[in-house]
Enzyme design. Structure first.
Site, PDB file in Angstrom:
ATOM      1  NE  ARG A  13      -2.788  -0.598   3.189  1.00  0.00           N
ATOM      2  CZ  ARG A  13      -3.550  -0.849   4.219  1.00  0.00           C
ATOM      3  NH1 ARG A  13      -4.845  -0.868   4.076  1.00  0.00           N
ATOM      4  NH2 ARG A  13      -3.041  -1.083   5.408  1.00  0.00           N
TER       5      ARG A  13
ATOM      6  CE  LYS B  33       5.433 -18.811  12.792  1.00  0.00           C
ATOM      7  NZ  LYS B  33       6.317 -17.713  13.154  1.00  0.00           N
TER       8      LYS B  33
ATOM      9  CE  LYS C 120      16.456 -21.589  11.989  1.00  0.00           C
ATOM     10  NZ  LYS C 120      17.133 -20.313  11.977  1.00  0.00           N
TER      11      LYS C 120
ATOM     12  CD  GLU D   8      13.319 -16.179  19.288  1.00  0.00           C
ATOM     13  OE1 GLU D   8      13.646 -15.366  18.428  1.00  0.00           O
ATOM     14  OE2 GLU D   8      12.150 -16.444  19.573  1.00  0.00           O
TER      15      GLU D   8
ATOM     16  CG  ASP E  10       6.047 -16.685  17.096  1.00  0.00           C
ATOM     17  OD1 ASP E  10       5.773 -16.322  15.938  1.00  0.00           O
ATOM     18  OD2 ASP E  10       7.125 -16.398  17.664  1.00  0.00           O
TER      19      ASP E  10
ATOM     20  CG  HIS F 228       9.798 -22.472  13.823  1.00  0.00           C
ATOM     21  ND1 HIS F 228       9.487 -22.442  12.496  1.00  0.00           N
ATOM     22  CD2 HIS F 228       9.772 -21.181  14.233  1.00  0.00           C
ATOM     23  CE1 HIS F 228       9.271 -21.177  12.115  1.00  0.00           C
ATOM     24  NE2 HIS F 228       9.436 -20.400  13.158  1.00  0.00           N
TER      25      HIS F 228
ATOM     26  CE  LYS G  38       9.443 -13.929  20.340  1.00  0.00           C
ATOM     27  NZ  LYS G  38      10.471 -14.213  19.341  1.00  0.00           N
TER      28      LYS G  38
END
Ligand code: BG6
Length: 507
Positions: free
Chosen positions: A47, A153, A187, A221, A240, A245, A345
């Protein structure tokens, strides 16, 4: 390596982060390795009102900024010359007709021959309208050429929405035109799991319940949600990371040897694993699933914001930024072997690894260092410091039979002349040549959602199920240790907690 046929790549959402940070550097790297088609054009759409020239400049700046290697600026302009931009609204049918005219014009100008890939790098809510409009504009079929669609995803939000998305797509295009990206499959080290397991005769005989005690998969992470708070707060770690994964890594670790390297042969085996996951009953969720959310802390004297204070996050949010699950796989090979998976996280470090704990020897002849009972471990380091580590016992030199646990350690970096390509490089190349092995199939996606459904339901229906606060910089809630039963067994902690202040709480 096969050279892809001439083609146009249309990226929806090209003004977003994914295009600049991942897709453009990956395409540029493919070009440097001469793996792009001879005639190749990218049309970015969005956009944001860019001209093609402005888009070229923006992408020309992203490539050196986000490439892992040093890039030559002359090569960059050679690449960006063939980028175009089309300003459009994804819900406006007329804009798709204009896109079609642009594709045809570029196709003729370059002599492409009709092949086209459409990459949905947009918020997930746009996938269905884009697919519908592409189909209405007659862009999803072209006799004598291929038309493919790449989807990022998340593929839905739960089992029902995942099924609905698949149904809508199947009403418009064939499954073999759809490439669902799970970048973990791109990976190198995840693919190497297949080689480690099936190219080495010594692992396969041991790879089962007779010799393996338990399997632990960690994807940690150190970063928080950064500027994705809005998206993340409606997603959480389960959707997520686990749905895609982590469950794909479970599939690759636990699958039976495929009959060939054919994409369906491999995906059929992964699917069988997902179908054999023993469902976690809703009433067992508190016992088998631990969720957590990071709270503010001090890391090396610096204040780190808690999740609820991140931009875009609801101050009362109960979205999990950490999840650990214990489950079993109900099949002949894995019956009775617990699998432990966790992701989070703001943990102390970034590490993804698969840890195979072998059973201890049946009879203990030797004294081990510090009196610990040790058993062999195989650690497959997915990232960073990609490699494989085997831990086993050796005699300590000197009198007696003192035994010490030592490491046999292979690092990918030891292969000095070989560069590990980025996941997006590999995946984009595979779509260009039409190889869907490393992409999630419709049935895999739905089966993964099915496994998570009771967990999602329990969390939604039972407010008494706890969500534990863990200080940023620690290994998540200590309660996750309760999942691992057995004397003195814990998760493997690749490094220590970083938070100066470790106060766990119930949120
Ligand atoms: C993405 C998730 O799929 O994977 C992110 O949406 C996560 O939240 C990322 O940070 C992790 O990927 P990697 O390759 O850095 O392990």
């Amino acid at each position: 390596m096969e050279n892809p046929k001439n083609q146009i790549l249309v990226i929806f959402g090209a003004s977003g982060d994914l295009a600049s940070r991942k897709l453009m550097p990956a395409l540029f790297s493919l070009r440097s390795q001469k793996l792009l088609p001879e005639k190749f054009v990218v049309i970015g759409t969005g956009r944001t009102n860019f001209t093609s020239e402005e888009f070229r400049i923006k992408m020309g700046e992203s490539i050196p900024a986000f490439s892992e290697e040093k890039v030559d600026s002359r090569q960059v302009s050679g690449f960006t010359n063939d980028l175009y931009y089309h300003t459009m609204d994804n819900s406006n049918q007329d804009d798709f007709l204009r896109l079609r005219s642009l594709i045809e014009e570029i196709d003729t100008k370059y002599g492409i021959g009709g092949n086209c890939i459409f990459y949905m790098a947009t918020p997930p809510l746009m996938y269905e309208p884009i697919a519908v409009n592409l189909s209405k504009a007659g862009l999803t079929v072209k006799p004598g050429a291929f038309r493919r669609v790449i989807i990022e995803k998340p593929f839905g939000y739960d089992l029902e929405s995942g099924r609905k998305l698949n149904r809508t797509l199947h009403g418009l295009i064939d499954e073999d035109q759809i490439f669902r990206i799970d970048h973990y499959l791109g990976k190198e080290t995840v693919q190497n799991l297949l080689v480690t397991r099936f190219a080495n005769g010594m692992f396969e005989p041991l790879w089962n319940r007779n010799y393996i005690d338990r399997i632990e998969i960690t994807s940690a992470e150190s970063i928080g949600v950064e500027d994705r708070g809005g998206y993340y707060d409606s997603s959480g770690a389960l959707r997520d990371m686990v749905q895609n994964h982590l469950l794909q890594m479970v599939g690759m670790t636990a699958m039976e040897p495929p009959s060939s390297l054919d994409s369906n042969a491999i995906r059929n085996e992964v699917l069988k694993v997902l179908q054999s996951l023993q469902p976690v009953k809703e009433e067992d969720v508190p016992k088998q699933v631990i969720r957590g959310q990071y709270t503010g802390s001090l890391i090396r004297g610096e204040c780190v914001t808690g999740y609820r204070y991140e931009k875009g996050v609801d101050i009362r949010s109960r979205t999990e930024t950490y999840v650990a699950i214990k489950f079993y796989i109900n099949n002949w090979r894995w019956g009775g072997v617990p699998f432990y998976i966790r992701t989070g996280k703001r943990l102390p470090t970034r590490v993804t690894e698969i840890l195979i704990h072998f059973k201890p020897t049946p009879h203990h002849l030797f004294r081990r260092d510090m009196g610990k009972l040790s058993a062999n471990q195989l650690i497959i380091r997915i990232q960073p410091d990609e490699g494989i580590l085997l831990k086993f016992d050796m005699k300590e030199p000197g009198a007696g039979f003192n035994v010490k646990n030592v490491n046999m350690d292979f690092h990918y970096t030891d292969l000095a002349d070989i560069r590990v390509p980025s996941a997006y490089e590999r995946l984009l190349y595979d779509v260009m040549i039409g190889d869907s092995t490393l992409f999630s199939r419709d049935d895999e996606v739905e089966t993964a959602w099915k496994f998570l459904e009771p967990i999602q339901k329990a969390w939604a229906n039972d407010p008494s199920i706890k969500i534990f606060g863990y200080p940023a910089g620690t290994w998540g809630p200590e309660h996750a240790n309760d999942l691992i039963e057995g004397e003195a067994l814990t998760w493997r902690y690749p490094c220590k907690n970083l938070a100066d202040d470790e106060l766990y709480c119930e949120l």
